[in-house]
Design a protein around this motif. Sequence first.
Motif, PDB file in Angstrom:
ATOM      1  N   VAL A 187      -2.195  -4.131   3.143  1.00  0.00           N
ATOM      2  CA  VAL A 187      -0.911  -4.880   3.239  1.00  0.00           C
ATOM      3  C   VAL A 187      -0.569  -5.796   2.099  1.00  0.00           C
ATOM      4  CG1 VAL A 187      -1.273  -4.971   5.554  1.00  0.00           C
ATOM      5  CG2 VAL A 187      -2.287  -6.865   4.393  1.00  0.00           C
ATOM      6  N   LEU A 188      -1.754  -5.759   1.080  1.00  0.00           N
ATOM      7  CA  LEU A 188      -1.451  -6.531  -0.215  1.00  0.00           C
ATOM      8  C   LEU A 188      -0.416  -5.888  -1.114  1.00  0.00           C
ATOM      9  CD1 LEU A 188      -4.704  -7.818  -1.407  1.00  0.00           C
ATOM     10  CD2 LEU A 188      -3.052  -9.145  -0.243  1.00  0.00           C
ATOM     11  N   PRO A 189       0.818  -6.729  -1.296  1.00  0.00           N
ATOM     12  CA  PRO A 189       1.787  -5.849  -2.126  1.00  0.00           C
ATOM     13  C   PRO A 189       1.445  -5.557  -3.440  1.00  0.00           C
ATOM     14  CG  PRO A 189       2.321  -8.235  -1.764  1.00  0.00           C
ATOM     15  CD  PRO A 189       0.908  -7.801  -1.162  1.00  0.00           C
ATOM     16  N   ASP A 190       0.864  -6.328  -4.132  1.00  0.00           N
ATOM     17  CA  ASP A 190       0.586  -6.072  -5.537  1.00  0.00           C
ATOM     18  C   ASP A 190      -0.728  -6.473  -6.294  1.00  0.00           C
ATOM     19  OD1 ASP A 190       1.142  -8.652  -5.504  1.00  0.00           O
ATOM     20  OD2 ASP A 190       2.833  -8.621  -6.515  1.00  0.00           O
ATOM     21  N   GLU A 191      -0.957  -6.214  -7.460  1.00  0.00           N
ATOM     22  CA  GLU A 191      -2.142  -6.732  -8.158  1.00  0.00           C
ATOM     23  C   GLU A 191      -2.510  -8.268  -8.087  1.00  0.00           C
ATOM     24  OE1 GLU A 191      -3.277  -4.365 -11.485  1.00  0.00           O
ATOM     25  OE2 GLU A 191      -4.597  -6.064 -12.196  1.00  0.00           O
ATOM     26  N   ALA A 192      -1.419  -9.139  -8.342  1.00  0.00           N
ATOM     27  CA  ALA A 192      -1.306 -10.367  -8.227  1.00  0.00           C
ATOM     28  C   ALA A 192      -1.735 -11.085  -6.887  1.00  0.00           C
ATOM     29  CB  ALA A 192       0.148 -10.897  -8.563  1.00  0.00           C
ATOM     30  N   SER A 193      -1.264 -10.307  -6.128  1.00  0.00           N
ATOM     31  CA  SER A 193      -1.900 -10.823  -4.659  1.00  0.00           C
ATOM     32  C   SER A 193      -3.285 -10.373  -4.368  1.00  0.00           C
ATOM     33  CB  SER A 193      -1.003 -10.280  -3.533  1.00  0.00           C
ATOM     34  OG  SER A 193      -0.456  -9.232  -3.603  1.00  0.00           O
ATOM     35  N   LEU A 194      -3.720  -9.380  -4.855  1.00  0.00           N
ATOM     36  CA  LEU A 194      -5.071  -8.830  -4.993  1.00  0.00           C
ATOM     37  C   LEU A 194      -5.872  -9.861  -5.747  1.00  0.00           C
ATOM     38  CD1 LEU A 194      -7.311  -6.970  -4.371  1.00  0.00           C
ATOM     39  CD2 LEU A 194      -6.544  -5.542  -6.522  1.00  0.00           C
ATOM     40  N   ALA A 195      -5.409 -10.322  -6.990  1.00  0.00           N
ATOM     41  CA  ALA A 195      -6.092 -11.166  -7.767  1.00  0.00           C
ATOM     42  C   ALA A 195      -6.201 -12.655  -7.004  1.00  0.00           C
ATOM     43  CB  ALA A 195      -5.422 -11.353  -9.088  1.00  0.00           C
ATOM     44  N   MET A 196      -5.219 -12.868  -6.128  1.00  0.00           N
ATOM     45  CA  MET A 196      -5.348 -14.348  -5.651  1.00  0.00           C
ATOM     46  C   MET A 196      -6.432 -14.209  -4.497  1.00  0.00           C
ATOM     47  SD  MET A 196      -3.935 -15.249  -2.142  1.00  0.00           S
ATOM     48  CE  MET A 196      -2.642 -13.939  -1.790  1.00  0.00           C
ATOM     49  N   ILE A 224       9.438  -7.348  -1.234  1.00  0.00           N
ATOM     50  CA  ILE A 224       8.298  -6.715  -0.452  1.00  0.00           C
ATOM     51  C   ILE A 224       7.133  -7.641  -0.203  1.00  0.00           C
ATOM     52  CG2 ILE A 224       6.624  -4.783   0.052  1.00  0.00           C
ATOM     53  CD1 ILE A 224       9.587  -3.776  -0.066  1.00  0.00           C
ATOM     54  N   ALA A 225       7.092  -8.272   0.785  1.00  0.00           N
ATOM     55  CA  ALA A 225       6.040  -9.426   0.932  1.00  0.00           C
ATOM     56  C   ALA A 225       4.745  -8.746   1.226  1.00  0.00           C
ATOM     57  CB  ALA A 225       6.431 -10.412   1.927  1.00  0.00           C
ATOM     58  N   ALA A 226       4.853  -7.791   2.030  1.00  0.00           N
ATOM     59  CA  ALA A 226       3.648  -7.139   2.360  1.00  0.00           C
ATOM     60  C   ALA A 226       3.931  -5.719   2.839  1.00  0.00           C
ATOM     61  CB  ALA A 226       2.978  -7.798   3.707  1.00  0.00           C
ATOM     62  N   LEU A 227       2.836  -4.954   2.751  1.00  0.00           N
ATOM     63  CA  LEU A 227       2.973  -3.642   3.269  1.00  0.00           C
ATOM     64  C   LEU A 227       2.579  -3.216   4.785  1.00  0.00           C
ATOM     65  CD1 LEU A 227       1.508  -1.753  -0.120  1.00  0.00           C
ATOM     66  CD2 LEU A 227       3.744  -2.506   0.438  1.00  0.00           C
ATOM     67  N   PRO A 228       2.884  -2.030   5.295  1.00  0.00           N
ATOM     68  CA  PRO A 228       2.544  -1.561   6.550  1.00  0.00           C
ATOM     69  C   PRO A 228       0.923  -1.206   6.396  1.00  0.00           C
ATOM     70  CG  PRO A 228       4.263  -0.123   5.660  1.00  0.00           C
ATOM     71  CD  PRO A 228       3.741  -0.891   4.637  1.00  0.00           C
ATOM     72  N   LEU A 229       0.425  -1.343   7.706  1.00  0.00           N
ATOM     73  CA  LEU A 229      -0.936  -0.882   7.652  1.00  0.00           C
ATOM     74  C   LEU A 229      -0.998   0.437   7.507  1.00  0.00           C
ATOM     75  CD1 LEU A 229      -1.961  -3.210  10.766  1.00  0.00           C
ATOM     76  CD2 LEU A 229      -3.032  -3.363   8.616  1.00  0.00           C
ATOM     77  N   GLY A 230      -2.372   0.806   6.792  1.00  0.00           N
ATOM     78  CA  GLY A 230      -2.615   2.169   6.637  1.00  0.00           C
ATOM     79  C   GLY A 230      -2.241   2.938   5.255  1.00  0.00           C
ATOM     80  N   GLY A 231      -1.430   2.130   4.637  1.00  0.00           N
ATOM     81  CA  GLY A 231      -0.637   2.887   3.482  1.00  0.00           C
ATOM     82  C   GLY A 231      -1.305   3.047   2.108  1.00  0.00           C
ATOM     83  N   ARG A 232      -2.524   2.317   1.878  1.00  0.00           N
ATOM     84  CA  ARG A 232      -3.036   2.243   0.575  1.00  0.00           C
ATOM     85  C   ARG A 232      -4.474   2.932   0.544  1.00  0.00           C
ATOM     86  NH1 ARG A 232      -1.719  -0.679  -3.478  1.00  0.00           N
ATOM     87  NH2 ARG A 232      -0.563  -2.639  -2.336  1.00  0.00           N
ATOM     88  N   ILE A 233      -5.140   2.815   1.544  1.00  0.00           N
ATOM     89  CA  ILE A 233      -6.721   3.063   1.590  1.00  0.00           C
ATOM     90  C   ILE A 233      -6.914   4.222   2.416  1.00  0.00           C
ATOM     91  CG2 ILE A 233      -9.088   2.507   2.370  1.00  0.00           C
ATOM     92  CD1 ILE A 233      -7.915   0.811  -0.112  1.00  0.00           C
ATOM     93  N   LYS A 234      -7.371   5.273   1.896  1.00  0.00           N
ATOM     94  CA  LYS A 234      -7.906   6.453   2.590  1.00  0.00           C
ATOM     95  C   LYS A 234      -9.478   6.550   2.664  1.00  0.00           C
ATOM     96  CE  LYS A 234      -6.540   9.185  -0.542  1.00  0.00           C
ATOM     97  NZ  LYS A 234      -6.530  10.557  -1.139  1.00  0.00           N
ATOM     98  N   LEU A 235      -9.816   6.792   4.115  1.00  0.00           N
ATOM     99  CA  LEU A 235     -11.207   6.619   4.556  1.00  0.00           C
ATOM    100  C   LEU A 235     -11.630   7.953   4.836  1.00  0.00           C
ATOM    101  CD1 LEU A 235     -13.768   5.443   5.563  1.00  0.00           C
ATOM    102  CD2 LEU A 235     -12.504   4.737   7.663  1.00  0.00           C
ATOM    103  N   ASP A 236     -12.698   8.668   4.417  1.00  0.00           N
ATOM    104  CA  ASP A 236     -13.382   9.785   4.613  1.00  0.00           C
ATOM    105  C   ASP A 236     -14.096   9.584   5.896  1.00  0.00           C
ATOM    106  OD1 ASP A 236     -14.950  11.947   5.005  1.00  0.00           O
ATOM    107  OD2 ASP A 236     -14.910  12.283   3.183  1.00  0.00           O
ATOM    108  N   PRO A 237     -13.699  10.076   7.187  1.00  0.00           N
ATOM    109  CA  PRO A 237     -14.534   9.583   8.331  1.00  0.00           C
ATOM    110  C   PRO A 237     -15.872  10.217   8.507  1.00  0.00           C
ATOM    111  CG  PRO A 237     -12.219  10.908   8.798  1.00  0.00           C
ATOM    112  CD  PRO A 237     -12.710  10.934   7.382  1.00  0.00           C
ATOM    113  N   TRP A 238     -16.179  11.347   7.627  1.00  0.00           N
ATOM    114  CA  TRP A 238     -17.257  11.835   7.550  1.00  0.00           C
ATOM    115  C   TRP A 238     -18.568  11.001   6.593  1.00  0.00           C
ATOM    116  CZ3 TRP A 238     -19.906  15.160  10.687  1.00  0.00           C
ATOM    117  CH2 TRP A 238     -20.993  15.460  10.322  1.00  0.00           C
TER     118      TRP A 238
END
Length: 589
Positions: free
Chosen positions: A390-399, A519-533
Amino acid sequence: MQIVRSGSLLVLMVLVCAFAATAQDSSSAALPATSLKSAPTSAPAQAAPAPTADPLPPAAATLNDVLDRVVQREHLFMAQMRHMHPMIETYLQDLKDDKDGGTSPVKDQYFLGRLDMSDGPEDVSFVGQPGFGHRMVAKLTGVYSLHFLPMGFAQMVVLDSDFQKKYYNFTFVRREFLGEVRCLVIDVQPKEGDRVSRFMGRIWVEDQDYNIVRFNGSYYPQPKINFFFHFDSWRLNMRPGTWLPAYVYTEESNLKTGLTKTLHFKAQTRLWGYDLKSLGKNEEFTQILIDSPQSVNDQSPTAADATPVVAERMWEQQAEENAVDRLQKIGLLAPPGDVDKILATVVNNLLVTNNIDLQGDIHCRILLTAPLESFTIGHTIVMSRGLLDVLPDEASLAMVLAHELSHIVLGHRLDTKLAFNDKMFFPDEESFQRMDFKRSPAEEAAADTKALELLKNSPYKDKLGNAGLFLKALQEKAPELTHLIRPHLGNSFADRKNVRMASLLASAPALDEKRLDQIAALPLGGRIKLDPWTDQVELSKAKPVALTSAREKMEFEITPFFPYLTRLSANGTEKVALTAGSPSQTHQK
Ligand SMILES: [Zn+2]
């Protein structure tokens, strides 16, 4: 999903997928003659089946042949699932209609457990309502107490635990690609007069081994005291020839559960952690056994007893390693990977620009769950998948990272009881009770202050307005999305009154839901892909699309799944591709 109804007659919902009005038993009808020609060039070469499976039989010629194979594969699938114990997570948002015709979440629910189908689909709860499962179903009667029965969501990874041709009418619809996998699309309807609830909807069958890779519909007839939700269930090709459940999307817009009660919600269910055995430390152990005796000796440059300070550091490091290992072993933490390195780069930016030279490396790791949280375990910074999404950009990640880094810089301690190995012997499902990385309010305040200082010296200093905007949006949603914002291992990010790094709120622009460029935040599931295996995570390569209306911002919201399906090659060296594609990628042939 099965829930108890309060007694009034139920209005059955129209199926998600449309049926031919005159569905009939067409299982013996031949497929269109053109439908079995060679695959297009974009499709991979024929994949070999799993080593244990029979040699690939010749291509099925009629729908009847196809169905024989599908039923056979589905029974094999059920047998496989009885030995699998993946993590299963369901996150659900109750919706209300907005005045402008859209919907927005008003309440949420969260459940995390491990699937155990050795005796039918059931799950062991990590969080949520303890004790829910088969035994509790009979005892609870109120509609709302059972609306979000976790077992019900687990149920939706199974089409029919006794899938037989004789119970259903089948209608071939068309061929269609899901990602790069060519599928036969077949409508499935239980035969008239069957009292047992069975699947009704549409199935997608890949056309090499005839595994069901997606099914979409519900269970009918609705029993007198239960009813079922509509769902869209996806399986991924995790091992050669083996397709296992990874995603279930559920949605109801107007399900009447009584005279006055109407359900309106959407939910995402994710499964992962199928291959937990290989996540352990067994390989290293083997390594020690086959190496020469010298290599097990202490190789540290100063072969001497540790000084008190060094001993204390080593002790803390042992606690940190124990906790991190345990979290990874039970499928809560992704193994080290590329996403960690991206976070480490941001951390390094903060360290370098602040002239901080920390003894020992700082590590970043990804918690695989949806609730938004971050915390530190010694010198390891942990961020949840949901938060990264949900983090919109690198600055919020840095926060977020600056706050956690501050705990380390300020020397906030890890509870070293975890350095005693006996402390790690507890059942997996108790992990959230036994492992606790919460900080005191004083430490939180100190970390906030320090983080602001770090950020103001960093390359992110001019973009902190965005980070503040994210915090504003989070604070605004906190009363509705309590389960998304409730941490399981660390401190809360925000609640009704407080938000982390509150001083950044002042520099943020006013929230404007109507503005497409905000864009204050993103929807869930948009950025990270998880390999279920393997539990490996990577950043999604899906390109961002231009929004056509403010409704598409869907900040912190749940959306349907559209994984880009790929087929594993015979040697299994390819990774499972999990790119969340747009619906347009599901092109029809
Ligand atoms: Zn903190």
